[in-house]
Design a protein around this motif. Structure first.
Motif, PDB file in Angstrom:
ATOM      1  N   ALA A 152      15.775  -8.957  -3.381  1.00 26.41           N
ATOM      2  CA  ALA A 152      15.860  -8.814  -4.749  1.00 26.41           C
ATOM      3  C   ALA A 152      14.999  -8.569  -5.697  1.00 26.41           C
ATOM      4  N   GLU A 153      13.734  -9.029  -4.966  1.00 26.34           N
ATOM      5  CA  GLU A 153      12.398  -8.849  -5.304  1.00 26.34           C
ATOM      6  C   GLU A 153      11.836  -6.932  -4.306  1.00 26.34           C
ATOM      7  N   ILE A 154      11.354  -7.453  -2.946  1.00 19.67           N
ATOM      8  CA  ILE A 154      11.769  -5.439  -2.828  1.00 19.67           C
ATOM      9  C   ILE A 154      11.618  -4.242  -3.040  1.00 19.67           C
ATOM     10  N   LEU A 155      12.929  -4.178  -3.303  1.00 22.47           N
ATOM     11  CA  LEU A 155      13.502  -3.366  -3.287  1.00 22.47           C
ATOM     12  C   LEU A 155      13.319  -2.766  -4.546  1.00 22.47           C
ATOM     13  N   PRO A 156      13.540  -3.489  -5.634  1.00 27.37           N
ATOM     14  CA  PRO A 156      13.159  -2.379  -6.994  1.00 27.37           C
ATOM     15  C   PRO A 156      11.619  -1.565  -7.076  1.00 27.37           C
ATOM     16  N   MET A 157      10.694  -3.278  -6.248  1.00 30.18           N
ATOM     17  CA  MET A 157       9.777  -2.692  -6.559  1.00 30.18           C
ATOM     18  C   MET A 157       9.202  -1.316  -5.697  1.00 30.18           C
ATOM     19  N   LEU A 158       9.902  -0.505  -4.610  1.00 31.80           N
ATOM     20  CA  LEU A 158       9.484   0.387  -4.041  1.00 31.80           C
ATOM     21  C   LEU A 158      10.289   1.160  -4.736  1.00 31.80           C
ATOM     22  N   GLN A 174      10.010   4.536  -3.162  1.00 35.61           N
ATOM     23  CA  GLN A 174       9.843   4.593  -1.801  1.00 35.61           C
ATOM     24  C   GLN A 174      11.893   3.390  -1.630  1.00 35.61           C
ATOM     25  N   GLN A 175      10.948   3.960  -0.560  1.00 39.01           N
ATOM     26  CA  GLN A 175      12.710   2.565   0.140  1.00 39.01           C
ATOM     27  C   GLN A 175      12.546   2.252   1.388  1.00 39.01           C
ATOM     28  N   LEU A 176      13.021   1.119   2.013  1.00 47.66           N
ATOM     29  CA  LEU A 176      13.071   0.462   3.043  1.00 47.66           C
ATOM     30  C   LEU A 176      14.137   1.698   4.242  1.00 47.66           C
ATOM     31  N   GLU A 201       0.655  -1.248  -0.279  1.00 42.55           N
ATOM     32  CA  GLU A 201      -0.119  -0.253  -0.252  1.00 42.55           C
ATOM     33  C   GLU A 201       0.812   1.306   0.244  1.00 42.55           C
ATOM     34  N   ALA A 202       1.431   1.491  -1.119  1.00 43.06           N
ATOM     35  CA  ALA A 202       2.346   2.785  -1.160  1.00 43.06           C
ATOM     36  C   ALA A 202       1.784   4.169  -0.714  1.00 43.06           C
ATOM     37  N   GLU A 203       0.134   4.243  -0.924  1.00 42.89           N
ATOM     38  CA  GLU A 203       0.126   5.284  -0.403  1.00 42.89           C
ATOM     39  C   GLU A 203      -0.234   5.282   1.161  1.00 42.89           C
ATOM     40  N   GLU A 204      -0.014   4.199   2.084  1.00 44.60           N
ATOM     41  CA  GLU A 204      -0.326   4.315   3.151  1.00 44.60           C
ATOM     42  C   GLU A 204       1.367   3.774   3.838  1.00 44.60           C
ATOM     43  N   LEU A 205       2.218   3.866   3.026  1.00 41.16           N
ATOM     44  CA  LEU A 205       3.657   2.997   3.080  1.00 41.16           C
ATOM     45  C   LEU A 205       3.701   2.486   3.876  1.00 41.16           C
ATOM     46  N   LEU A 240       6.004 -10.630   7.332  1.00 42.93           N
ATOM     47  CA  LEU A 240       6.461  -9.251   8.091  1.00 42.93           C
ATOM     48  C   LEU A 240       5.802  -8.468   7.089  1.00 42.93           C
ATOM     49  N   THR A 241       5.283  -6.769   8.728  1.00 48.23           N
ATOM     50  CA  THR A 241       4.669  -6.106   7.926  1.00 48.23           C
ATOM     51  C   THR A 241       5.303  -4.869   8.284  1.00 48.23           C
ATOM     52  N   VAL A 242       6.137  -4.097   7.401  1.00 44.86           N
ATOM     53  CA  VAL A 242       7.251  -3.392   7.136  1.00 44.86           C
ATOM     54  C   VAL A 242       6.990  -1.724   6.242  1.00 44.86           C
ATOM     55  N   LYS A 243       7.523  -0.447   8.136  1.00 36.86           N
ATOM     56  CA  LYS A 243       7.715   1.115   7.162  1.00 36.86           C
ATOM     57  C   LYS A 243       7.519   0.840   6.451  1.00 36.86           C
ATOM     58  N   VAL A 244       7.175   1.585   5.042  1.00 37.47           N
ATOM     59  CA  VAL A 244       8.457   2.120   4.632  1.00 37.47           C
ATOM     60  C   VAL A 244       7.949   3.752   3.818  1.00 37.47           C
ATOM     61  N   LEU A 245       9.364   4.426   3.082  1.00 39.97           N
ATOM     62  CA  LEU A 245       8.872   5.823   3.355  1.00 39.97           C
ATOM     63  C   LEU A 245       9.436   5.714   1.533  1.00 39.97           C
ATOM     64  N   PRO A 246       9.634   7.131   1.398  1.00 39.93           N
ATOM     65  CA  PRO A 246       9.553   8.283   0.081  1.00 39.93           C
ATOM     66  C   PRO A 246      10.801   8.090  -0.256  1.00 39.93           C
TER      67      PRO A 246
END
Length: 296
Positions: A76-82, A87-89, A61-65, A177-183
């Motif tokens: 390697a799947e998560i980081l390119p998607m962000l 966005q990023q971890l 949920e990119a809008e909800e971060l 896991l559920t993690v917070k992402v940020l711009p």
């Protein structure tokens, strides 16, 4: 010793494996891709619980971060998607695979959180535990349970998800896991101070970190370490290198870099690509990995 590997493809199967191990009195080595096996003392167990089968992003949920993924999902799947959504971890998870002789990008989300691996941005963004919102997993009794959720203000009693960061799989077999992402920052620059002795470098870094300019990375590379960098400006400095990173909105970065350069007497400013490259080396301790190619 012959090692038996159990590879569940669901949380229920992971719970069955833990209950079996409990009934047999058999310790389990909990692993994702195994890219961090070189950390700490080697584990001596007759059975490995391989969680690489629990893979896949469940919700982004990119809008909800917020991002929710199974524990075995490769970084390697998560980081390119962000990155596609800018966005990023923000805690800059480390990739230690190359340090232990493995290819890049082999780590999993569960492994990153379980090992509590955090990069240079910890001084401004916090650690892996600060970005862990919720978990699902299997307790030592073989029970499936949940902790936390998708928002920050959902904690009652002990904040169980944050206990998982740095636990190395000893408290729970993580399945989700559920993690917070940020711009991601719009821009980033790194000030380079060449040839500073250790005491002078510490003084410069202290001044930068105590300044009002929101530094997001600070490092001092001794001459022998700097010479191994793949960034030409670092390797060609001819001695020790002291680095200060500034990130954020473009005009803000420009103004803060100019002020810090004057205050610190910096010798150069690395552009965005050079800055990203050197901080990735620092994050992944690449200076201690085999040197692949000459500096670019």
């Amino acid at each position: 010793m012959t090692v038996t590997t159990v590879k569940p493809d669901s949380a229920a199967q992971a719970a069955d494996a833990v209950r079996w191990a409990l009934s047999e009195g058999t310790p389990l080595d909990v692993a994702g891709s195994g890219s961090k096996r070189g950390l700490g003392r080697p584990i001596q167990t007759a059975c490995t619980l391989d969680l690489s089968g629990l893979s896949g992003v469940i919700a982004y949920e990119a809008e909800e971060l917020v991002l929710t993924a199974k524990a075995g999902t490769p970084m390697a799947e998560i980081l390119p998607m962000l990155a596609e959504r800018r966005q990023q971890l923000a805690f800059e998870p480390q990739d230690l695979g190359p340090l232990f002789g493995q290819p890049e990008g082999q780590g999993t989300l569960g492994g990153v959180i379980s090992c509590g691996l955090t990069g240079p941005r910890r001084i401004s963004a916090g650690s892996a535990r600060d970005h862990t919102l919720g978990i699902e997993g299997v307790s030592g009794r073989g029970d499936l349970y949940k902790g936390g959720g998708k928002v920050v203000k959902n904690v009652t009693g002990y904040d169980v998800p944050k206990l998982m960061a740095g636990s190395f799989g000893t408290l729970t077999v993580l399945t989700e896991l559920t993690v917070k992402v940020l711009p991601a920052p719009e821009d980033g620059r790194t000030l380079l101070l060449a040839g500073r002795e250790d005491a002078g470098a510490v003084a410069a870094l202290t001044a930068a970190l105590q300044s009002p300019y929101d530094v997001s990375g600070a490092a001092h590379l001794p001459a022998a370490v700097a010479a191994r960098s793949q960034v030409r400006a670092i390797a060609g400095a001819g001695g020790a290198v002291t680095l200060v990173r500034v990130e954020g909105f473009g005009p803000s970065v420009t103004a803060r870099v100019a002020a810090l350069k004057e205050e610190l007497g910096a010798d150069a400013v690395l552009d965005r690509d050079e800055s990203r490259a050197v901080w990735r080396e620092i994050k992944d301790v690449a200076f201690f990995c085999p040197l692949p190619n000459p500096p670019r």
